[in-house]
Write a protein that holds these residues in place. Sequence first.
Motif, short mmCIF file in Angstrom:
data_model
loop_
_atom_site.label_atom_id
_atom_site.label_comp_id
_atom_site.label_asym_id
_atom_site.label_seq_id
_atom_site.Cartn_x
_atom_site.Cartn_y
_atom_site.Cartn_z
N GLY A 110 -8.81 11.74 14.81
CA GLY A 110 -9.38 11.61 13.71
C GLY A 110 -8.53 10.81 12.42
O GLY A 110 -9.06 10.69 11.37
N LYS A 111 -7.37 10.44 12.90
CA LYS A 111 -6.50 9.78 11.80
C LYS A 111 -6.16 8.35 12.34
O LYS A 111 -6.07 8.12 13.64
N SER A 112 -6.21 7.39 11.56
CA SER A 112 -5.79 6.05 11.77
C SER A 112 -4.25 6.10 12.13
O SER A 112 -3.43 6.94 11.83
N ASN A 113 -3.78 4.98 12.66
CA ASN A 113 -2.26 5.08 12.89
C ASN A 113 -1.45 4.93 11.61
O ASN A 113 -0.64 5.63 11.56
N ARG A 114 -2.08 4.37 10.61
CA ARG A 114 -1.47 4.30 9.26
C ARG A 114 -1.51 5.84 8.78
O ARG A 114 -0.50 6.12 8.37
N GLU A 115 -2.34 6.45 8.79
CA GLU A 115 -2.28 8.08 8.22
C GLU A 115 -1.61 8.73 9.11
O GLU A 115 -0.71 9.60 8.63
N ALA A 116 -1.34 8.57 10.47
CA ALA A 116 -0.44 9.24 11.34
C ALA A 116 0.81 9.26 11.03
O ALA A 116 1.62 10.00 10.87
N THR A 117 1.10 7.75 10.87
CA THR A 117 2.61 7.50 10.28
C THR A 117 3.11 8.05 9.12
O THR A 117 4.13 8.46 8.87
N ARG A 118 1.96 8.04 8.00
CA ARG A 118 2.55 8.62 6.82
C ARG A 118 2.69 10.10 6.74
O ARG A 118 3.68 10.54 6.38
N ILE A 119 1.93 10.93 7.62
CA ILE A 119 1.95 12.13 7.83
C ILE A 119 3.18 12.66 8.56
O ILE A 119 4.11 13.56 8.17
N HIS A 120 3.72 11.83 9.53
CA HIS A 120 5.00 11.84 10.05
C HIS A 120 5.96 11.62 9.15
O HIS A 120 7.19 12.51 9.34
N GLU A 121 6.13 10.73 8.17
CA GLU A 121 7.24 10.53 7.15
C GLU A 121 6.99 11.67 6.44
O GLU A 121 8.28 12.18 6.13
N GLU A 122 5.99 12.11 5.84
CA GLU A 122 5.89 13.25 4.80
C GLU A 122 6.47 14.44 5.42
O GLU A 122 7.32 15.49 4.61
N MET A 123 6.37 14.71 6.49
CA MET A 123 6.79 16.06 7.37
C MET A 123 8.44 16.02 7.21
O MET A 123 9.02 16.91 7.02
N ALA A 124 9.17 14.98 7.37
CA ALA A 124 10.56 14.81 7.33
C ALA A 124 10.99 15.21 6.06
O ALA A 124 11.75 16.06 5.84
N LYS A 184 17.04 23.40 13.47
CA LYS A 184 15.96 23.28 14.33
C LYS A 184 16.13 22.00 15.09
O LYS A 184 16.48 20.93 14.43
N GLU A 185 15.47 22.12 16.36
CA GLU A 185 15.52 20.97 17.11
C GLU A 185 14.29 21.01 18.04
O GLU A 185 14.04 22.02 18.57
N LYS A 186 13.77 19.66 18.00
CA LYS A 186 12.19 19.86 18.78
C LYS A 186 12.09 18.19 19.07
O LYS A 186 12.25 17.32 18.10
N ASP A 187 11.53 18.02 20.34
CA ASP A 187 11.00 16.84 20.61
C ASP A 187 9.55 16.44 20.04
O ASP A 187 8.78 17.21 20.73
N LEU A 188 9.39 15.81 19.08
CA LEU A 188 8.01 15.71 18.61
C LEU A 188 7.03 14.98 19.42
O LEU A 188 5.86 15.01 19.22
N ALA A 189 7.63 14.60 20.59
CA ALA A 189 6.64 13.73 21.51
C ALA A 189 5.90 14.50 22.41
O ALA A 189 5.03 14.13 23.27
N LYS A 190 6.56 15.81 22.71
CA LYS A 190 5.93 16.45 23.89
C LYS A 190 4.53 17.25 23.35
O LYS A 190 4.42 17.39 22.42
N PRO A 191 3.81 17.65 24.39
CA PRO A 191 2.86 18.20 24.45
C PRO A 191 3.07 19.44 23.30
O PRO A 191 4.14 20.10 23.47
N PRO A 192 2.01 19.79 22.28
CA PRO A 192 0.70 19.39 22.26
C PRO A 192 0.46 18.21 21.32
O PRO A 192 -0.99 17.84 21.06
N SER A 193 1.73 17.74 21.16
CA SER A 193 1.40 16.21 20.47
C SER A 193 0.53 15.40 21.18
O SER A 193 0.95 15.18 22.64
N HIS A 194 0.00 14.54 20.56
CA HIS A 194 -0.82 13.34 21.47
C HIS A 194 0.08 12.24 21.59
O HIS A 194 1.06 11.92 20.68
#
Length: 358
Positions: A102-116, A278-288
């Motif tokens: 439900g999110k555009s690439n642009r929105e997903a990118t922003r959310i990923h950045e804000e999480m940092a 904390k250490e986590k691979d954010l590419a792993k499931p359940p991540s899309h």
Amino acid sequence: MDSLTLICTAALLAAGGLYWFVCFFGSAEVKGKRAVQLTGGSIDKENVQDNYKQYWSFFRSPKEIETADKVPVFVDTFYNLVTDIYEWGWGQSFHFSPSLPGKSNREATRIHEEMAVDLLGVKPGSRILDAGCGVGGPMRAIAAHSKANVVGITINEYQVKRARMHNKKAGLDSLCEVVCGNFLQMPFADNSFDGVYSIEATCHAPNLEEVYQEIYRVLKPGSLYISYEWVTTELYKAEDPEHVEIIHGIERGDALPGLRTYKDIAQVAKKVGFEVVKEKDLAKPPSHPWWTRLKMGRMAYWRNHILVTILAFLGIAPKGTVDVHEMLFVTADYLAQGGEKGIFSPMHMILCRKPAAE
């Protein structure tokens, strides 16, 4: 309609279609860069092709890109060649993010950045560092979200100019400062930042320990550092020729001295003195999957390649731009293969704290 009128009409339609294709037919997001504005960064137009050949010469002498004194030229050359193409075809944030339903690439990118920056826990007015800021896409998202003062450093002077222009255009130049420099030798005082982040940037360092040491130095005691790292995963098999070719393809096409294994990241952080929070691979499931954007963009890549070829033929784009774009097209395929096979991740996240008392 006589033949002359028909020919003139067809010529006008063709010219109009070409103008529309060249100037307006781009990807879906707002980039701040059009195809007709493609350059070689700080490289003179007539020298782009020679610099492209220089970039590939590093791989003919791979030992040259294993030493810190060679890497700055290697990385700077790469970003002069690719910055405009990245910005035109991808956006102002030169990194990946997990796709979000439900999110555009642009929105997903922003959310990923804000999480940092949320994980850094900084307050409005805090001074934080973006180590490897590119043209500042993450910097602007993070500054707008956190109201922190963000200082970005990039080795490429052309990216500094682009970032400053975008900061001013976005009305964020009061919160965002950009410095040209090497993040292995930063021009900042000890203990001067309330937080530090790097998003898919330290992969360009020939030695991770050196860049982590420098980040540790400029970070205030008790403060946090977060990084999204490019790594090979536990599924990578060094004895598998297909795996090796994919990883080498990613390294060649992204100016990497050599990809690290996921096991190295926390070990290096601890070695320089960090506490790993904390250490986590954010590419792993359940991540899309992060690589679906690459696969879905294959038609756009072909369209853009045709456009770049036309612009280079007309002399609008520098000679050599076609070669650079083709390199990035091939690299995108290697990246997608690495993601699909699960042997590569561009977002192995590590959150570290500099001890409060040293």
